[in-house]
Enzyme design. Sequence first.
Site, short mmCIF file in Angstrom:
data_model
loop_
_atom_site.label_atom_id
_atom_site.label_comp_id
_atom_site.label_asym_id
_atom_site.label_seq_id
_atom_site.Cartn_x
_atom_site.Cartn_y
_atom_site.Cartn_z
N ASP A 59 3.26 -6.97 13.37
CA ASP A 59 3.53 -6.25 12.33
C ASP A 59 5.06 -5.51 12.34
OD1 ASP A 59 3.61 -4.05 10.29
OD2 ASP A 59 1.50 -3.78 10.86
N SER B 16 -2.78 0.28 5.11
CA SER B 16 -1.20 0.60 5.29
C SER B 16 -1.23 2.11 4.65
CB SER B 16 -0.54 -0.53 4.44
OG SER B 16 0.86 0.11 4.63
N HIS C 94 2.09 -7.64 8.83
CA HIS C 94 1.55 -6.33 8.01
C HIS C 94 0.64 -6.80 6.97
CE1 HIS C 94 1.66 -2.00 7.24
NE2 HIS C 94 1.78 -2.32 6.05
C1 MLT Z 1 3.36 4.60 4.78
O1 MLT Z 1 4.20 5.17 4.36
O2 MLT Z 1 2.16 5.16 4.58
C2 MLT Z 1 3.65 3.55 5.79
O3 MLT Z 1 4.95 3.36 6.10
C3 MLT Z 1 2.87 2.43 5.31
C4 MLT Z 1 3.37 1.99 3.95
O4 MLT Z 1 4.53 1.72 3.47
O5 MLT Z 1 2.64 1.79 3.13
#
Ligand code: MLT
Length: 211
Positions: free
Chosen positions: A160, A110, A191
């Site tokens: 996701d 992520s 996710h």
């Molecule tokens: C990010 O901000 O990198 C993406 O939205 C994924 C997350 O929230 O970790």
Amino acid sequence: MKRSPSTLGFVHRFISGKDRRLTLVLLHGTGGNEEDLIPLGSVLAPDASLLSPRGKVVENGLPRFFHRLAEGLFDVEDLKFRSRELADFVNDASATYGFEPKSVALVGYSNGANIAAGMILGEFLVPAAAMLFRPMVPFTPDNPPNLNGLRVFISSGNFDQMVPRGESERLARLLRDAGAKVTHNREDSSHGLTNEEARKASRWLLDSLTE
Ligand code: MLT
């Protein structure tokens, strides 16, 4: 220059492995820390060394690797700055702990996958391999990087709720156009990571190392 662990600039863990050919750099998701992906690292490559930093940006008390303006909307200037900073950390850590920079495989989940992709697309650090779980496109580089020889495993979730469906395809295309060899795995999941995709990534990594 060999620096002491406490001066490397990131809170982190390093676990020395039996297999000196491989060091996994583990990059957690929003709200995680340096402990989060250690179990995943041990599944991916049980004998590898593990280097696991904690993201320095704190959003509502949750650590992450770069600032964002809203969910899915990145502060690209900060992302590039922090991608470079993290790449410098990995290089400095290689001298401190005695691993080869070319033995590095990036593993990101992520937010961690997004900064890993930022390091790669900005050519701040081009690892031997990268495993990107639930990534997005961090930014489109002004000049296409040279990623010949880089192997990337992307794993995205068909359901996701955070990453729009086209994002991982777009990232795969950007990396392929730059010369990387990309395997794109799609899971029938959301996710969160599944044990099955960790096993698939582990097999992929083993095959990549022996090819
Ligand atoms: C990010 O901000 O990198 C993406 O939205 C994924 C997350 O929230 O970790």
